[in-house]
Design a protein around this motif. Sequence first.
Motif, mmCIF file in Angstrom:
data_model
loop_
_atom_site.group_PDB
_atom_site.id
_atom_site.type_symbol
_atom_site.label_atom_id
_atom_site.label_comp_id
_atom_site.label_asym_id
_atom_site.label_seq_id
_atom_site.Cartn_x
_atom_site.Cartn_y
_atom_site.Cartn_z
ATOM 1 N N ALA A 106 12.327 7.512 -62.219
ATOM 2 C CA ALA A 106 10.842 6.357 -61.788
ATOM 3 C C ALA A 106 11.097 5.350 -63.252
ATOM 4 N N ARG A 107 11.318 6.376 -63.990
ATOM 5 C CA ARG A 107 10.908 4.815 -64.882
ATOM 6 C C ARG A 107 12.482 4.039 -65.220
ATOM 7 N N ALA A 108 12.539 3.354 -66.464
ATOM 8 C CA ALA A 108 12.695 2.493 -66.536
ATOM 9 C C ALA A 108 14.032 3.116 -67.623
ATOM 10 N N LEU A 109 13.439 3.886 -68.600
ATOM 11 C CA LEU A 109 14.411 4.374 -69.871
ATOM 12 C C LEU A 109 14.968 5.572 -69.007
ATOM 13 N N ASN A 110 15.102 6.669 -67.888
ATOM 14 C CA ASN A 110 15.263 7.283 -67.616
ATOM 15 C C ASN A 110 16.352 6.915 -66.502
ATOM 16 N N ARG A 111 16.573 5.627 -65.910
ATOM 17 C CA ARG A 111 17.629 5.230 -65.046
ATOM 18 C C ARG A 111 18.633 4.485 -65.710
ATOM 19 N N ALA A 112 18.237 4.007 -67.049
ATOM 20 C CA ALA A 112 19.333 3.688 -68.625
ATOM 21 C C ALA A 112 19.609 4.874 -69.209
ATOM 22 N N MET A 113 19.279 5.965 -68.635
ATOM 23 C CA MET A 113 19.977 6.975 -69.110
ATOM 24 C C MET A 113 20.694 7.571 -67.837
ATOM 25 N N ASN A 114 21.025 7.640 -67.318
ATOM 26 C CA ASN A 114 21.156 7.438 -65.959
ATOM 27 C C ASN A 114 23.159 7.165 -66.307
ATOM 28 N N ARG A 115 22.207 5.496 -65.868
ATOM 29 C CA ARG A 115 23.570 4.907 -65.683
ATOM 30 C C ARG A 115 24.771 5.252 -67.268
ATOM 31 N N ALA A 116 24.111 5.506 -68.002
ATOM 32 C CA ALA A 116 24.641 5.600 -69.397
ATOM 33 C C ALA A 116 25.752 6.722 -69.477
ATOM 34 N N ALA A 117 25.341 7.922 -69.370
ATOM 35 C CA ALA A 117 26.094 8.944 -68.337
ATOM 36 C C ALA A 117 26.779 8.899 -67.140
ATOM 37 N N GLY A 118 26.742 8.075 -66.366
ATOM 38 C CA GLY A 118 27.104 7.752 -65.484
ATOM 39 C C GLY A 118 28.465 6.851 -65.620
ATOM 40 N N ALA A 119 27.954 5.750 -65.935
ATOM 41 C CA ALA A 119 29.148 4.862 -67.002
ATOM 42 C C ALA A 119 30.451 5.562 -67.661
ATOM 43 N N ALA A 120 29.379 6.640 -68.959
ATOM 44 C CA ALA A 120 30.964 7.569 -69.829
ATOM 45 C C ALA A 120 32.035 8.514 -68.612
ATOM 46 N N ILE A 121 30.864 8.951 -67.819
ATOM 47 C CA ILE A 121 31.860 9.468 -67.046
ATOM 48 C C ILE A 121 33.179 8.565 -66.406
ATOM 49 N N GLY A 122 32.512 7.585 -65.969
ATOM 50 C CA GLY A 122 33.774 6.936 -64.831
ATOM 51 C C GLY A 122 34.782 6.446 -66.056
ATOM 52 N N ASP A 123 34.236 6.455 -67.225
ATOM 53 C CA ASP A 123 35.416 5.451 -68.055
ATOM 54 C C ASP A 123 36.750 6.231 -68.462
ATOM 55 N N ALA A 124 35.755 7.806 -68.623
ATOM 56 C CA ALA A 124 37.429 9.083 -68.843
ATOM 57 C C ALA A 124 38.347 8.619 -68.831
ATOM 58 N N ASP A 125 38.882 9.538 -69.463
ATOM 59 C CA ASP A 125 40.093 10.414 -69.395
ATOM 60 C C ASP A 125 39.913 11.838 -69.038
ATOM 61 N N VAL A 126 38.747 12.771 -69.414
ATOM 62 C CA VAL A 126 38.731 14.209 -69.282
ATOM 63 C C VAL A 126 37.568 14.344 -69.394
ATOM 64 N N THR A 127 36.712 14.748 -68.478
ATOM 65 C CA THR A 127 35.341 15.748 -68.199
ATOM 66 C C THR A 127 35.564 16.742 -68.583
ATOM 67 N N VAL A 128 34.606 16.830 -69.272
ATOM 68 C CA VAL A 128 34.246 18.471 -70.306
ATOM 69 C C VAL A 128 32.562 18.882 -68.864
ATOM 70 N N ILE A 129 32.152 19.106 -68.254
ATOM 71 C CA ILE A 129 31.087 19.384 -67.550
ATOM 72 C C ILE A 129 30.382 20.693 -68.269
ATOM 73 N N VAL A 130 29.707 20.699 -68.808
ATOM 74 C CA VAL A 130 29.113 21.518 -69.722
ATOM 75 C C VAL A 130 27.661 22.012 -68.946
ATOM 76 N N LEU A 131 27.919 23.868 -68.633
ATOM 77 C CA LEU A 131 26.897 23.815 -68.212
ATOM 78 C C LEU A 131 26.063 25.415 -68.934
ATOM 79 N N GLU A 132 25.231 25.808 -68.785
ATOM 80 C CA GLU A 132 24.327 26.901 -69.289
ATOM 81 C C GLU A 132 25.216 28.337 -68.339
ATOM 82 N N SER A 133 25.858 29.206 -69.237
ATOM 83 C CA SER A 133 26.096 30.847 -68.703
ATOM 84 C C SER A 133 24.970 30.925 -68.026
ATOM 85 N N LEU A 134 25.238 31.316 -66.916
ATOM 86 C CA LEU A 134 24.712 32.584 -65.819
ATOM 87 C C LEU A 134 23.383 31.496 -64.881
#
Length: 299
Positions: free
Chosen positions: A71-99
């Motif tokens: 809903a908020r511009a800040l949240n959209r900007a944060m998601n864009r930054a995360a998406g761009a980092a994944i798009g530019d990566a040579d390797v992606t580490v997806i971090v999860l929480e146990s269980l």
Amino acid sequence: MSTPEFRSGFVALAGRPNVGKSTLLNALIGAKVSIVTPKPQTTRHRILGIDTQAQYQIVFVDTPGLHRGHARALNRAMNRAAGAAIGDADVTVIVLESLRWTEEDQDVLGRAQAVGTPLIAAVNKVDMVHPRNRLMPYLQALAEKAPFEEIVPISALKGTNVEALRRAVLQRLPQGPAYFPADQISDRNERFQIAELIREKFMLRLREEIPYGLTVQVEALEKADDLMRVAAIVWIERDSHKGIVIGQGGAQLKACGRSARLEVERLFDRRVHLDLRVKVKENWADRERDLRSLGLGDE
Ligand code: GDP
Ligand code: MG
């Protein structure tokens, strides 16, 4: 430094908010490059942590957690930054929480798979799992969700298996040159680091929605002999939040300022004079233009 066998590349640390991406970045680099709090959505920028050795340079990219609710511009900007980092990566580490496996984890996995870079799963917070073999069914189920190159159970907080994760990443990096000087551990300057440390202290002490509408801007930074003078503005969204952020007789502002000052003094190894002022910019997190003026827009 760039021998034929030298490997290098960008490695995105992707995941939903609060799984421990920033803690992991700091553990991999051995320094506090990115701030950490128990609150989701602490990280707002793409932040690099650079690990350079004789045979490789790994550029780890901490990202704001990909999350739902745009809903908020800040949240959209944060998601864009995360998406761009994944798009530019040579390797992606997806971090999860146990269980734990949530719809947001599923979203992140979908994004990462769509990009098609090698995918490693880091199953974090294993220190919380007792006995440890309770993790087995979770790891098995995870292996069926996607063709992960490797699944590495870790504790970013305790340092468990962080080296195994680094090795898993390194094996999938292409040959290439160093992108940054060998002694550089982050892409962020002193002003940014100080603003983030100040914001961390407010996020740790303030409750509920106020920390999400708070941002910090370092206006002036002067070094003289062994003293550093810092003037910073704490921007908040509403006049009605001022009382809480400043506290009774200024107690809250003083406490946050003091703990930020102590950490900045340790980090830069000199005495620090920190001047904090609280100002209101109505609903800044909703407006792209305000985000950019506060250094939070597209990077
Ligand atoms: P991010 O939002 O993914 O960057 O997560 P943070 O790194 O900010 O961490 C969120 C919270 O999880 C903080 O309270 C961390 O101390 C905690 N945390 C991170 N890694 C671990 C871990 O390995 N074990 C435990 N018990 N807590 C962790
Ligand atoms: Mg983070």
